[in-house]
Motif scaffolding. Sequence first.
Motif, PDB file in Angstrom:
ATOM      1  N   ALA A   9       0.817  -1.212   0.000  1.00 28.03           N
ATOM      2  CA  ALA A   9       0.000   0.000   0.000  1.00 28.03           C
ATOM      3  C   ALA A   9       0.853   1.265   0.000  1.00 28.03           C
ATOM      4  CB  ALA A   9      -0.939   0.002   1.212  1.00 28.03           C
ATOM      5  N   GLU A  10       1.955   1.251   0.717  1.00 25.93           N
ATOM      6  CA  GLU A  10       2.813   2.443   0.787  1.00 25.93           C
ATOM      7  C   GLU A  10       3.618   2.655  -0.491  1.00 25.93           C
ATOM      8  OE1 GLU A  10       2.715   4.809   2.902  1.00 25.93           O
ATOM      9  OE2 GLU A  10       1.691   3.908   4.599  1.00 25.93           O
TER      10      GLU A  10
ATOM     11  N   ARG B 156      -3.473 -11.802  -2.368  1.00 21.18           N
ATOM     12  CA  ARG B 156      -4.701 -12.363  -2.947  1.00 21.18           C
ATOM     13  C   ARG B 156      -5.435 -13.227  -1.922  1.00 21.18           C
ATOM     14  NH1 ARG B 156      -2.049 -14.963  -6.832  1.00 21.18           N
ATOM     15  NH2 ARG B 156      -0.821 -13.423  -7.875  1.00 21.18           N
ATOM     16  N   GLN B 157      -4.684 -14.023  -1.153  1.00 21.96           N
ATOM     17  CA  GLN B 157      -5.296 -14.842  -0.093  1.00 21.96           C
ATOM     18  C   GLN B 157      -5.957 -13.948   0.959  1.00 21.96           C
ATOM     19  OE1 GLN B 157      -2.219 -17.338   1.556  1.00 21.96           O
ATOM     20  NE2 GLN B 157      -3.142 -19.145   0.616  1.00 21.96           N
ATOM     21  N   PHE B 158      -5.266 -12.888   1.335  1.00 16.92           N
ATOM     22  CA  PHE B 158      -5.790 -11.955   2.336  1.00 16.92           C
ATOM     23  C   PHE B 158      -7.093 -11.334   1.832  1.00 16.92           C
ATOM     24  CE2 PHE B 158      -4.972  -7.714   4.659  1.00 16.92           C
ATOM     25  CZ  PHE B 158      -5.601  -8.144   5.807  1.00 16.92           C
ATOM     26  N   GLU B 159      -7.103 -10.883   0.580  1.00 16.49           N
ATOM     27  CA  GLU B 159      -8.311 -10.296  -0.006  1.00 16.49           C
ATOM     28  C   GLU B 159      -9.459 -11.311  -0.021  1.00 16.49           C
ATOM     29  OE1 GLU B 159      -6.728  -6.966  -3.165  1.00 16.49           O
ATOM     30  OE2 GLU B 159      -6.478  -9.081  -3.731  1.00 16.49           O
ATOM     31  N   ALA B 160      -9.166 -12.539  -0.405  1.00 20.95           N
ATOM     32  CA  ALA B 160     -10.198 -13.575  -0.453  1.00 20.95           C
ATOM     33  C   ALA B 160     -10.749 -13.866   0.943  1.00 20.95           C
ATOM     34  CB  ALA B 160      -9.642 -14.845  -1.083  1.00 20.95           C
ATOM     35  N   ALA B 161      -9.866 -13.929   1.919  1.00 23.18           N
ATOM     36  CA  ALA B 161     -10.292 -14.209   3.294  1.00 23.18           C
ATOM     37  C   ALA B 161     -11.157 -13.084   3.849  1.00 23.18           C
ATOM     38  CB  ALA B 161      -9.075 -14.428   4.182  1.00 23.18           C
TER      39      ALA B 161
ATOM     40  N   LEU C 274      -8.560  -5.193  -2.064  1.00 28.71           N
ATOM     41  CA  LEU C 274      -7.795  -4.104  -1.450  1.00 28.71           C
ATOM     42  C   LEU C 274      -7.022  -3.286  -2.476  1.00 28.71           C
ATOM     43  CD1 LEU C 274      -6.417  -6.131   1.583  1.00 28.71           C
ATOM     44  CD2 LEU C 274      -8.391  -4.576   1.547  1.00 28.71           C
ATOM     45  N   PHE C 275      -6.692  -3.919  -3.601  1.00 30.13           N
ATOM     46  CA  PHE C 275      -5.898  -3.257  -4.638  1.00 30.13           C
ATOM     47  C   PHE C 275      -6.548  -3.426  -6.000  1.00 30.13           C
ATOM     48  CE2 PHE C 275      -2.827  -4.501  -1.371  1.00 30.13           C
ATOM     49  CZ  PHE C 275      -2.188  -3.288  -1.135  1.00 30.13           C
TER      50      PHE C 275
ATOM     51  N   ALA D 263     -11.772   0.101   0.070  1.00 26.13           N
ATOM     52  CA  ALA D 263     -11.532  -0.789   1.215  1.00 26.13           C
ATOM     53  C   ALA D 263     -10.061  -0.758   1.619  1.00 26.13           C
ATOM     54  CB  ALA D 263     -11.953  -2.221   0.882  1.00 26.13           C
ATOM     55  N   GLY D 264      -9.161  -0.750   0.641  1.00 32.76           N
ATOM     56  CA  GLY D 264      -7.728  -0.673   0.927  1.00 32.76           C
ATOM     57  C   GLY D 264      -7.356   0.631   1.611  1.00 32.76           C
TER      58      GLY D 264
END
Length: 118
Positions: free
Chosen positions: A54-55, A78-83, A88-89, A101-102
Amino acid sequence: MDYAGSNDCWTNDDSDDHAPVADFTGRDSMAAPVVALGGRQIDVDLLLLFHAVAETLSFTKAAKALAIDQSWLSHKIRQFEAALGLKLFIRNTRNVELTAAGRSLLAPVRNMADVVHR
């Protein structure tokens, strides 16, 4: 360190072939702290991965700064977004942008990162 399972990035599993080349946080992966987010316990290292991308708005730059494999980083995000059930990106061949959301997640994660890096 790995956050195993296609949608289960909340548990540690050291069996991933694309694991980071170094423990970028300097902590023992088995002792990584967790924080509560949306009623779930999330490994701080996962949030630090999000923070780095993100930064920098670049998976390549974030991976290089963290001394980890870019494809592994992309996979974890991608796993984090799916969970989370959230994107987010926004990714394309030239740019990475934060979604709404991100952007909402970035402020608290930035504060957490400041505490972790002290």
